[in-house]
Design a protein around this motif. Structure first.
Motif, PDB file in Angstrom:
ATOM      1  N   ASN A 148       0.832  -1.208   0.000  1.00 19.06           N
ATOM      2  CA  ASN A 148       0.000   0.000   0.000  1.00 19.06           C
ATOM      3  C   ASN A 148       0.859   1.247   0.000  1.00 19.06           C
ATOM      4  O   ASN A 148       1.845   1.332   0.733  1.00 19.06           O
ATOM      5  N   GLY A 149       0.473   2.203  -0.828  1.00 18.96           N
ATOM      6  CA  GLY A 149       1.149   3.490  -0.860  1.00 18.96           C
ATOM      7  C   GLY A 149       2.309   3.576  -1.822  1.00 18.96           C
ATOM      8  O   GLY A 149       2.839   4.658  -2.059  1.00 18.96           O
ATOM      9  N   GLU A 150       2.714   2.465  -2.411  1.00 14.90           N
ATOM     10  CA  GLU A 150       3.850   2.491  -3.330  1.00 14.90           C
ATOM     11  C   GLU A 150       3.467   3.091  -4.675  1.00 14.90           C
ATOM     12  O   GLU A 150       2.376   2.858  -5.191  1.00 14.90           O
ATOM     13  N   ALA A 151       4.411   3.814  -5.244  1.00 14.77           N
ATOM     14  CA  ALA A 151       4.278   4.305  -6.611  1.00 14.77           C
ATOM     15  C   ALA A 151       4.836   3.239  -7.547  1.00 14.77           C
ATOM     16  O   ALA A 151       5.537   2.310  -7.122  1.00 14.77           O
ATOM     17  N   SER A 207      -2.358   3.995  -9.340  1.00 13.09           N
ATOM     18  CA  SER A 207      -3.273   4.796  -8.518  1.00 13.09           C
ATOM     19  C   SER A 207      -2.506   5.752  -7.611  1.00 13.09           C
ATOM     20  O   SER A 207      -2.850   6.927  -7.505  1.00 13.09           O
ATOM     21  N   ASN A 208      -1.464   5.261  -6.970  1.00 12.28           N
ATOM     22  CA  ASN A 208      -0.682   6.129  -6.086  1.00 12.28           C
ATOM     23  C   ASN A 208       0.090   7.178  -6.877  1.00 12.28           C
ATOM     24  O   ASN A 208       0.263   8.298  -6.401  1.00 12.28           O
ATOM     25  N   ARG A 217      -0.513  11.091  -6.010  1.00 14.99           N
ATOM     26  CA  ARG A 217       0.607  11.923  -5.552  1.00 14.99           C
ATOM     27  C   ARG A 217       0.674  13.242  -6.307  1.00 14.99           C
ATOM     28  O   ARG A 217       1.202  14.218  -5.796  1.00 14.99           O
ATOM     29  N   HIS A 258      -9.293   3.068  -1.162  1.00 21.42           N
ATOM     30  CA  HIS A 258      -9.137   1.659  -0.825  1.00 21.42           C
ATOM     31  C   HIS A 258     -10.497   0.961  -0.748  1.00 21.42           C
ATOM     32  O   HIS A 258     -11.417   1.490  -0.116  1.00 21.42           O
TER      33      HIS A 258
END
Length: 168
Positions: free
Chosen positions: A17-20, A46-47, A51, A137
């Motif tokens: 989660n949260g990774e580009a 998505s990230n 961002r 999410h």
């Protein structure tokens, strides 16, 4: 868990989660390809879109690098169409990405899993409010729907319990 249960075989989720997408490129060989998978599902972007500072060209480069790494080890490339978001700017960016994936997949021999449609609210063009905990999410039901979509495609590729592929 849903796809694993429907397919009757283990599935290893190496998503963070949260990774580009560029974070994924940095770790794909060690964290994913070292497992010698027959198939790799790539769900990214998505990230990057959320961002705001990651340009589409950077995401495209990362997606191509991920696919090339997977192809290099002889595994099947499967791209997931990112689910809708409840962020108008990020959603506009993801529309471009989804269109690109849909165009590139047939040309490059990639398979697609549609994670977009099962979570989409057609009235708003965003993720259904009852299928998200925060506009990004999915809820447990949202993940269940994504698992069903994945299982359907992967079974069609022969990755179900009765159709082992490449000895995996």
């Amino acid at each position: 868990a849903e796809a694993e249960a429907l397919l009757g075989r283990p599935i290893v989720n190496r998503g963070v989660n949260g990774e580009a997408s560029f974070d994924m490129v940095a770790r794909v060989k060690e964290d994913v390809l070292s497992l010698q998978p027959a198939c790799v599902v790539i769900l990214a972007g998505s990230n990057d879109a959320l961002r705001g500072g990651v340009r589409w060209a950077e995401t495209e480069t990362s997606l191509l690098a991920l696919a090339a790494a997977v192809e290099e080890v002889g595994a099947q490339v499967v791209f997931g169409l990112p689910p809708a978001l409840d962020d108008p700017a990020a959603e506009e960016r993801l529309k471009r990405q989804r269109a690109w994936i849909k165009e590139e997949a047939p040309r490059r021999g990639w398979t697609l899993i549609d994670f977009f449609t099962p979570l989409l609210d057609p009235a708003t063009g965003r993720i259904r409010s009852q299928l998200t905990v925060d506009g990004v999410h999915p809820t447990r039901e949202g993940y269940r729907r994504m698992g069903q979509a994945a299982a359907e495609v992967l079974a069609g590729l022969g990755f179900g319990s009765s159709g082992a592929q490449k000895g995996k």
